[in-house]
Enzyme design. Structure first.
Site, PDB file in Angstrom:
ATOM      1  N   SER A 158       5.039  -2.638   1.191  1.00  0.00           N
ATOM      2  CA  SER A 158       4.026  -3.208   0.309  1.00  0.00           C
ATOM      3  C   SER A 158       3.029  -2.112  -0.004  1.00  0.00           C
ATOM      4  CB  SER A 158       3.310  -4.381   0.996  1.00  0.00           C
ATOM      5  OG  SER A 158       2.151  -4.778   0.272  1.00  0.00           O
ATOM      6  N   TYR A 171      -0.564  -7.971   8.962  1.00  0.00           N
ATOM      7  CA  TYR A 171       0.425  -7.712   7.917  1.00  0.00           C
ATOM      8  C   TYR A 171       0.335  -6.260   7.453  1.00  0.00           C
ATOM      9  CZ  TYR A 171       2.795  -8.250   3.373  1.00  0.00           C
ATOM     10  OH  TYR A 171       3.627  -8.121   2.293  1.00  0.00           O
TER      11      TYR A 171
END
Length: 267
Positions: A158, A171
């Protein structure tokens, strides 16, 4: 170029970015970006197996993918955090198809909270799903790929691995860890004919982000923050996976392909 004997006979000029004869496993492919990458890999000729935790959702996704590509899609329902189940699933894929050429480690759980709000065990559970599970699945896949001297390990990280947002520490840490893992695998497995690369998506209008997409204030932020001025469309991720899986990317190793409309390079 990668072509099967049948396709080579009917197409004397090999087409680029074909995956005929290759076998791919895409985790977290019941919907969203995983679904779209599975669709693109199948359309490029790969035999695709999709993974998720819920067999019913996978069966529906496989049926939709078959309708879209005209090619059969197999399912492998298991929890990526369950390393025993992952090992068994890869062994079953190899037993069924004789090989595994492409692993797209896409699955990822998210829990947006400040670190102080996590209680013991919650951090470990999120890291098990987002980092440890994919790490061990890549290890299992690479062992099989090495027997054929060919493989593509594709990790979906990401832009959060490079630029942090508030109240998203676990995360963010997991995605950064996946980036480090991808580079380590690129070094460790290269001499076995296996490349390791990553795709770093930005903000995509997936089902998971439906609430944010519908939020006018957040969409105004997207318009300002993303140079292209819009959310990414889920289908725009598929070609990145096909490229990294193809023979055309045979000398691409240890690279992060960012697909974010320019968000991560804007001041």
């Amino acid at each position: 170029m990668t072509t099967s004997p049948a396709s080579a006979a009917s197409d004397p000029v090999p087409r680029p970015f074909r995956l005929d004869g290759r076998v791919a496993l895409v985790t977290g492919a019941g919907r969203g970006l995983g679904f779209e990458m599975a669709k693109a890999l199948s359309a490029a000729g790969a035999r695709v197996v999709i993974n998720g935790r819920h067999a019913g959702r996978l069966e529906a996704a496989a049926a939709a993918l078959t309708r879209a590509t005209g090619r059969p899609i197999a399912i492998a329902p298991f929890d990526v955090a369950d390393t025993t189940a992952g090992r068994a699933a890869i062994a079953a894929i190899v037993a069924e198809h004789g090989r595994l050429d492409i692993l797209v480690n896409n699955v990822g759980a998210r829990d947006r909270r400040p670190l102080k709000d996590f209680v013991p065990g919650e951090v470990e559970a999120l890291l098990a799903a987002d980092l440890v599970g994919p790490m061990l699945l890549a290890r299992e896949a690479a062992e099989h790929m090495a027997t054929h001297r060919h493989g593509r390990l594709i990790t979906v990280t990401s832009i959060a691995a490079h630029i942090a947002n508030r109240h998203d520490p676990v995360y963010t840490a997991a995605k950064a860890g996946l980036g480090g893992l991808m580079r380590a695998l690129a070094v460790d497995y290269a001499r076995a004919g296996i490349t390791s690369n990553a795709i770093a998506p930005g903000m995509f209008a997936t089902e998971t982000n439906a609430g944010l997409v519908a939020d006018a204030n957040f969409s105004a932020f997207v318009d300002i923050r993303v140079p292209l001025g819009r959310w990414g469309r889920p289908e725009e991720i598929g070609a990145a996976a096909v490229f990294l899986a193809s023979d055309e990317a045979s000398f691409v190793n240890g690279h992060v392909l960012v697909v974010d409309g320019g968000q991560s390079v804007r001041m």
